[in-house]
Motif scaffolding. Sequence first.
Motif, short mmCIF file in Angstrom:
data_model
loop_
_atom_site.label_atom_id
_atom_site.label_comp_id
_atom_site.label_asym_id
_atom_site.label_seq_id
_atom_site.Cartn_x
_atom_site.Cartn_y
_atom_site.Cartn_z
N LEU B 181 0.88 -1.17 0.00
CA LEU B 181 0.00 0.00 0.00
C LEU B 181 0.91 1.21 0.00
O LEU B 181 1.71 1.39 0.93
N ALA B 182 0.82 2.01 -1.03
CA ALA B 182 1.69 3.17 -1.15
C ALA B 182 0.85 4.42 -1.29
O ALA B 182 -0.03 4.49 -2.14
N ALA B 183 1.12 5.39 -0.42
CA ALA B 183 0.46 6.69 -0.55
C ALA B 183 1.35 7.57 -1.39
O ALA B 183 2.51 7.79 -1.04
N THR B 184 0.86 8.02 -2.50
CA THR B 184 1.70 8.81 -3.38
C THR B 184 0.85 9.70 -4.28
O THR B 184 -0.32 9.42 -4.52
N HIS B 185 1.48 10.76 -4.77
CA HIS B 185 0.79 11.63 -5.72
C HIS B 185 1.21 11.31 -7.15
O HIS B 185 0.46 11.54 -8.08
N GLY B 186 2.43 10.78 -7.30
CA GLY B 186 2.93 10.51 -8.64
C GLY B 186 2.81 9.04 -9.00
O GLY B 186 2.37 8.23 -8.18
N PRO B 187 3.19 8.69 -10.23
CA PRO B 187 3.15 7.28 -10.64
C PRO B 187 4.25 6.48 -9.95
O PRO B 187 5.31 7.01 -9.64
N LEU B 188 4.00 5.21 -9.68
CA LEU B 188 4.98 4.37 -8.99
C LEU B 188 5.84 3.57 -9.97
O LEU B 188 6.88 3.05 -9.59
#
Lengths: 223, 201
Positions: B181-188
């Motif tokens: 589970l990754a909280a991010t604004h950009g693509p991973l």
Amino acid sequence: MTGPLAAIFRRDLLLAMRIGGGAMVGVVFFLAVVTIVPFGVGPDMNLLARIGPAILWIGALLATLLGLDRLFQADADDGSLDLMMMAPTPLPLVIATKAAAHWLATGLPLVAAAPVLGLFLNVPPDAMGAVALTLGAGTPALSLIGAVGAALAVSLRRGGLLMAILVLPLTIPVLIFGVAATNAAIVGPLPFGQPFMILVALSLMSLVLGPIAAAAALRFGLE
Amino acid sequence: MMRLTAHALTCQRGGRIVFADLAFSVDSGEAVQVTGPNGAGKSSLLRLIAGLVRIEEGSLVLEGGDPEASIGEQCHYCGHQDAFKGSLTVAENLAFWTRYLGGGGQGPEAAMERLGIGHLAALPAGYLSAGQRRRLALARLLTVARPIWLLDEPTAALDLASQKVLAGIMADHVAAGGLILAATHGPLGLPTRELAIGRAA
């Protein structure tokens, strides 16, 4: 179970020894407190010899509390505490280990320095051993009781002063029996064993209760 | 096969409801990207799964995991604070956490090499740049084996090359049956499912 605890013990000792670690800060503070007392009290050798053990004990008590508020605060600030609480190792054991490392880095140097500093206070040479012995038996209790205050202070920003207010009353029994045992060894008339046994009992009691209370305080500090 | 399921989760921080009635499930082999505006509760959700924030209401269940361990004990939490001591060297920091958290993954040297910080091993962590500190934090994912990874802005401060390395590491973990589970604004940089949270929604 020994792996994680050994790791944290080693890390805390390393941190205390490194620059900014604060292992020697307690000893320097102890030295400062003890050296200014003869200047304040005056050159009355008999008076100094009589209050000497008490001054050594008060100095050691304050020196132990000096760096104690950082015991958990430093780990809380950089996120280490989060990972420690998530790990499977029981938190009370982690706290007991951290308190042991704290005592080894700050308490034991005080015990070692006390006989030397006793010279400033005209404490008789044969009483030096008693002072060191009572400090050795009593300072672990100070680290462990202080850990509870340090854990409570984590959830409050700038909780250092609050910690001193919380912890000092709890350390009074340790101070009373520490000084009583030392005086009993030097002048009598009470036997040395009785107050010393109570001092050891206080240390053992705080070894059991301190880590559990501190763990509860840290968990309570979670949102 | 593991599955993390949340039912009607409500999170409260500082007396304010951050999110309410959140329901989702994540299966092993899946990477979930938690998205939402600032303050929507992305970080709070990750901390809640890690057991660092109390669950106000609802439940969080992990099926197929270690029944003896709590959910938090099976998670990696990689937050904004990296839990490294500035006066210890890079290698000492990583060795400490590997021993403390129980290891079970790659050796610290191999992990540092993979993230391109092997040459910094003897440097005190206080001298690292933000990106290098972040890479050191990510090295912990490799040295300690945990099935669930909770990553809070994992790509923050990373350069493009490191972001590719991170994408590779996450792809390996997912392929091995892990959960992310990754909280991010950009693509991973790997196929993900999106979990959008936000007060407006």
